[in-house]
Every structure is written in C-alpha cells, then in structure tokens.
Design an enzyme around this catalytic site. Structure first.
Site, PDB file in Angstrom:
ATOM      1  CG  ASN A 112      20.360   6.900  49.699  1.00 19.69           C
ATOM      2  OD1 ASN A 112      20.036   6.278  50.710  1.00 19.69           O
ATOM      3  ND2 ASN A 112      20.429   6.326  48.500  1.00 19.69           N
ATOM      4  CB  SER A 164      24.410   2.741  59.300  1.00 18.57           C
ATOM      5  OG  SER A 164      24.217   1.382  59.661  1.00 18.57           O
ATOM      6  CE1 TYR A 177      27.677   1.032  55.199  1.00 15.30           C
ATOM      7  CE2 TYR A 177      27.098   0.142  57.342  1.00 15.30           C
ATOM      8  CZ  TYR A 177      26.731   0.772  56.174  1.00 15.30           C
ATOM      9  OH  TYR A 177      25.416   1.149  55.978  1.00 15.30           O
ATOM     10  CE  LYS A 181      26.582   4.425  55.854  1.00 12.23           C
ATOM     11  NZ  LYS A 181      25.926   5.387  54.945  1.00 12.23           N
TER      12      LYS A 181
HETATM   13  N1  LIG Z   1      20.141  -1.517  53.505  1.00 11.27           N
HETATM   14  C1  LIG Z   1      20.440  -1.386  54.791  1.00 11.27           C
HETATM   15  O1  LIG Z   1      20.145  -2.279  55.605  1.00 11.27           O
HETATM   16  C2  LIG Z   1      21.107  -0.132  55.308  1.00 11.27           C
HETATM   17  C3  LIG Z   1      21.255   0.008  56.693  1.00 11.27           C
HETATM   18  C4  LIG Z   1      21.841   1.152  57.211  1.00 11.27           C
HETATM   19  C5  LIG Z   1      22.273   2.155  56.351  1.00 11.27           C
HETATM   20  N2  LIG Z   1      22.123   2.001  55.014  1.00 11.27           N
HETATM   21  C6  LIG Z   1      22.597   3.105  54.170  1.00 11.27           C
HETATM   22  O2  LIG Z   1      21.537   3.585  53.368  1.00 11.27           O
HETATM   23  C7  LIG Z   1      22.035   4.050  52.118  1.00 11.27           C
HETATM   24  C8  LIG Z   1      21.314   3.361  50.976  1.00 11.27           C
HETATM   25  O3  LIG Z   1      21.524   1.960  51.104  1.00 11.27           O
HETATM   26  P1  LIG Z   1      20.796   0.865  50.196  1.00 11.27           P
HETATM   27  O4  LIG Z   1      20.497  -0.279  51.079  1.00 11.27           O
HETATM   28  O5  LIG Z   1      19.720   1.466  49.388  1.00 11.27           O
HETATM   29  O6  LIG Z   1      22.037   0.435  49.282  1.00 11.27           O
HETATM   30  P2  LIG Z   1      22.132  -0.010  47.746  1.00 11.27           P
HETATM   31  O7  LIG Z   1      23.454  -0.685  47.630  1.00 11.27           O
HETATM   32  O8  LIG Z   1      20.927  -0.736  47.326  1.00 11.27           O
HETATM   33  O9  LIG Z   1      22.174   1.406  47.007  1.00 11.27           O
HETATM   34  C9  LIG Z   1      23.249   2.278  47.158  1.00 11.27           C
HETATM   35  C10 LIG Z   1      23.393   3.086  45.883  1.00 11.27           C
HETATM   36  O10 LIG Z   1      24.525   3.968  46.037  1.00 11.27           O
HETATM   37  C11 LIG Z   1      25.173   4.020  44.788  1.00 11.27           C
HETATM   38  N3  LIG Z   1      26.564   4.424  44.888  1.00 11.27           N
HETATM   39  C12 LIG Z   1      27.613   3.720  45.402  1.00 11.27           C
HETATM   40  N4  LIG Z   1      28.749   4.393  45.210  1.00 11.27           N
HETATM   41  C13 LIG Z   1      28.428   5.544  44.579  1.00 11.27           C
HETATM   42  C14 LIG Z   1      29.170   6.648  44.102  1.00 11.27           C
HETATM   43  N5  LIG Z   1      30.506   6.705  44.218  1.00 11.27           N
HETATM   44  N6  LIG Z   1      28.509   7.672  43.516  1.00 11.27           N
HETATM   45  C15 LIG Z   1      27.165   7.624  43.371  1.00 11.27           C
HETATM   46  N7  LIG Z   1      26.407   6.600  43.780  1.00 11.27           N
HETATM   47  C16 LIG Z   1      27.037   5.575  44.375  1.00 11.27           C
HETATM   48  C17 LIG Z   1      25.065   2.597  44.227  1.00 11.27           C
HETATM   49  O11 LIG Z   1      25.283   2.580  42.824  1.00 11.27           O
HETATM   50  C18 LIG Z   1      23.657   2.209  44.645  1.00 11.27           C
HETATM   51  O12 LIG Z   1      22.713   2.486  43.644  1.00 11.27           O
HETATM   52  C19 LIG Z   1      23.552   3.780  52.156  1.00 11.27           C
HETATM   53  O13 LIG Z   1      24.228   4.936  52.577  1.00 11.27           O
HETATM   54  C20 LIG Z   1      23.684   2.688  53.193  1.00 11.27           C
HETATM   55  O14 LIG Z   1      24.960   2.648  53.792  1.00 11.27           O
HETATM   56  C21 LIG Z   1      21.568   0.885  54.467  1.00 11.27           C
END
Ligand SMILES: NC(=O)c1ccc[n+]([C@@H]2O[C@H](COP(=O)([O-])OP(=O)(O)OC[C@H]3O[C@@H](n4cnc5c(N)ncnc54)[C@H](O)[C@@H]3O)[C@@H](O)[C@H]2O)c1
Length: 272
Positions: A112, A164, A177, A181
C-alpha cells in the site's frame, strides 16, 4: 452516514461503516505497508476489527497506529507496528519476520505504501523520478517477492497492490506518479501469471480521489476540488473504508477464483 445524504456537503466522503463480514479470515495474518497513516492505517484498523492480525509497516507512525488500534479493539485481531522502508528488500524481510514471530503465519500482503509527487513534465527532477519508482514500483516488487517466497512454501496466499486511476487516466503534472501506477497494474498481471501455480492470488485496487492526507490539499482548495470532482461521476470524494471494502473482498474466500484483477474504487473516474 455523511454522504450522499449530507445535504450541507454532498461532495464529502461517506465514511460510514461497511457491513461486510468474511468469518473465514478470522485468525489470519496480513502485512500492510504504508500503514502509519491514511488508507494503510484504516486497513490495519478494519482488518483487526474483523479478527485479522496485522503487521503494520511504515517509515513512521506504524507503532502509534498499532497502539491505538489495540487499545480500541480488544476482541479482534492484534496489530504490531514495525518500521520498514519499502525501498529496501530487507525492510520487507523484517515485516515477514515480525508476522512469523508475533503470530506464527503470514497469509496476506498489502503493498500500500506510495508517494504522490507533482511536477510539470519538463521539470521532473531526476530524484523525483527515482524516488517515485523506488517507492511505488520497486517497493511493490520487493514486497511481493518476500511475500511470494514465503507463501509458496506454505500453501499459497493473497497479495494486493495499490494501483490508482492515475494508471489509466492521465492527469497533468503527475507523469512520474501516473507511470508508476501503470507499472503497478502491469506488474499485478505479471505476478498473477507467474505465481498462480503456487496458489498465490495477486490483485490490485485502483482508487480514485480518496480522503487522506495525500489529497488534503485538493480538498482545501475549492478550485482544485471542483476540478477533481468534475472527473468523478458520483461527484464526491471516496472514503478509505470504501477502498477497504474491495481489499477485504479480495482477501476473502469469495474471491478465490480472482487473480490478476484491478478493481477500481473511484466513483467512476476511470471512465472520464
Ligand atoms: N488518496 C488517494 O486519493 C489515492 C488514490 C489512488 C491511489 N492511492 C494510493 O493508495 C496508497 C495509500 O495512499 P494514501 O492516500 O493512504 O497515502 P498517505 O500519503 O496518506 O499514506 C502513504 C503512506 O506510505 C508511507 N510511505 C511512503 N514512502 C514509504 C517508504 N519508502 N516505506 C514505507 N512507507 C512509506 C507514508 O509514510 C505514508 O504513511 C498509495 O499507494 C497511493 O498512491 C491513493
């Protein structure tokens, strides 16, 4: 219930609980990366609520999430928080070890963790490209490798990767990005094909615009929010629990013949 019946703010995420229950998952163990906040933290909480033990990994915040969940949920699964950098294969080995030491098994792996940088295409600095691919692509490969090596020796398992809508619908200034994805989607197919004979199912979830820290700045800028919602047929932000609904299903026995799938949880965004 906040939406769609929230008259005052109809674009708000609906974070009301979901009723799904898969009792066959009680006692199983999931590793969730990026679980120190956002969707990963919600996944850890909701899995524990349903009796699944969790190893929550992140650079920061995972022990705090674990402590909070374990305080809140006393009759479900337990969460252990572990510092792990997904760009380092050894970080994933540490998560696996934590699962085996604490719970004696690892059944599920949720890749994730992700980062969401921005730059005009001609201005993307080399380090942005490198770090985005390291976290969003290499991190998924390393996690799945650790998971698959373990699962194939133990009868199988399920891996879920966070893709995504950006992997299919391009938004400007997000080339690093978007392409990372798209790679996650394709890697999900590659893994599903190669790991199927080990009884390892590999699927992905492709969220749209979800209410987390990652997208907070969009929600706080009315013009950006309008623009973002113009590409969401359901015309509201998604809630992390709505993404959890897809994850929980993919881990369950109800999805036992599903592998290589990418489930959109995007309010229809992939079509616009
Ligand atoms: N929020 C959205 O709208 C959205 C949409 C599509 C996809 N996503 C994907 O869903 C996933 C979760 O997103 P989110 O919105 O909860 O993001 P977020 O930024 O709230 O959380 C992401 C987490 O990943 C951790 N992280 C980053 N780099 C890291 C590393 N090198 N090692 C370990 N942990 C690491 C961060 O510390 C953070 O806690 C991501 O892959 C994101 O790309 C999110």
């Amino acid at each position: 219930m906040t939406a769609p019946n929230d008259q005052a703010n109809p674009t708000r995420a609906d974070d009301s609980p979901i009723a799904a229950s898969y009792p066959e998952l009680v006692g199983k163990v999931a590793v969730v990366t990026g679980a120190g906040r956002g969707m990963g933290a919600v996944f850890a909480t909701e899995l524990a609520r349903r009796g699944i033990n969790v190893v929550a990994g992140d650079l920061t915040g995972a022990p705090e999430v674990a402590e909070q969940v374990n305080r809140q949920i006393t009759d479900g699964g337990r969460v252990v928080g572990h510092r792990a950098d997904v760009t380092d294969p050894a970080g994933h080995d540490g998560l696996l070890r934590a699962g085996l030491d604490e719970f004696g098994r690892v059944d599920f792996w949720v890749n994730n963790a992700g980062i969401f940088p921005q730059a005009e295409f001609t201005e993307i600095p080399p380090e942005q490209l490198t770090s985005t691919y390291q976290v969003n692509v290499n991190g998924v490969v390393y996690g799945a490798q650790t998971a698959a090596r373990h699962m194939r020796e133990h009868g199988g398992g399920a891996i879920v990767n966070m893709a995504s809508v950006a992997g299919v619908r391009v938004r400007a200034t997000r080339a690093a990005y978007n392409s990372s994805k798209a790679a996650v989607r394709h890697l999900t197919s590659c893994m599903a094909v190669e790991l199927g004979s080990d009884n390892i199912r590999v699927n992905a979830i492709a969220p749209g615009f979800v209410d987390t820290e990652m997208t907070r700045w969009v929600r706080e800028d009315p013009a950006a929010l309008d623009r973002a919602l113009s590409t969401v047929p359901l015309h509201r932000v998604g809630a992390p629990i709505e993404v959890f609904g897809a994850l929980y299903f993919l881990l369950s026995d109800s999805a036992r013949y599903i592998t290589g799938a990418v489930i959109p949880v995007d309010g229809g965004s992939q079509h616009i």
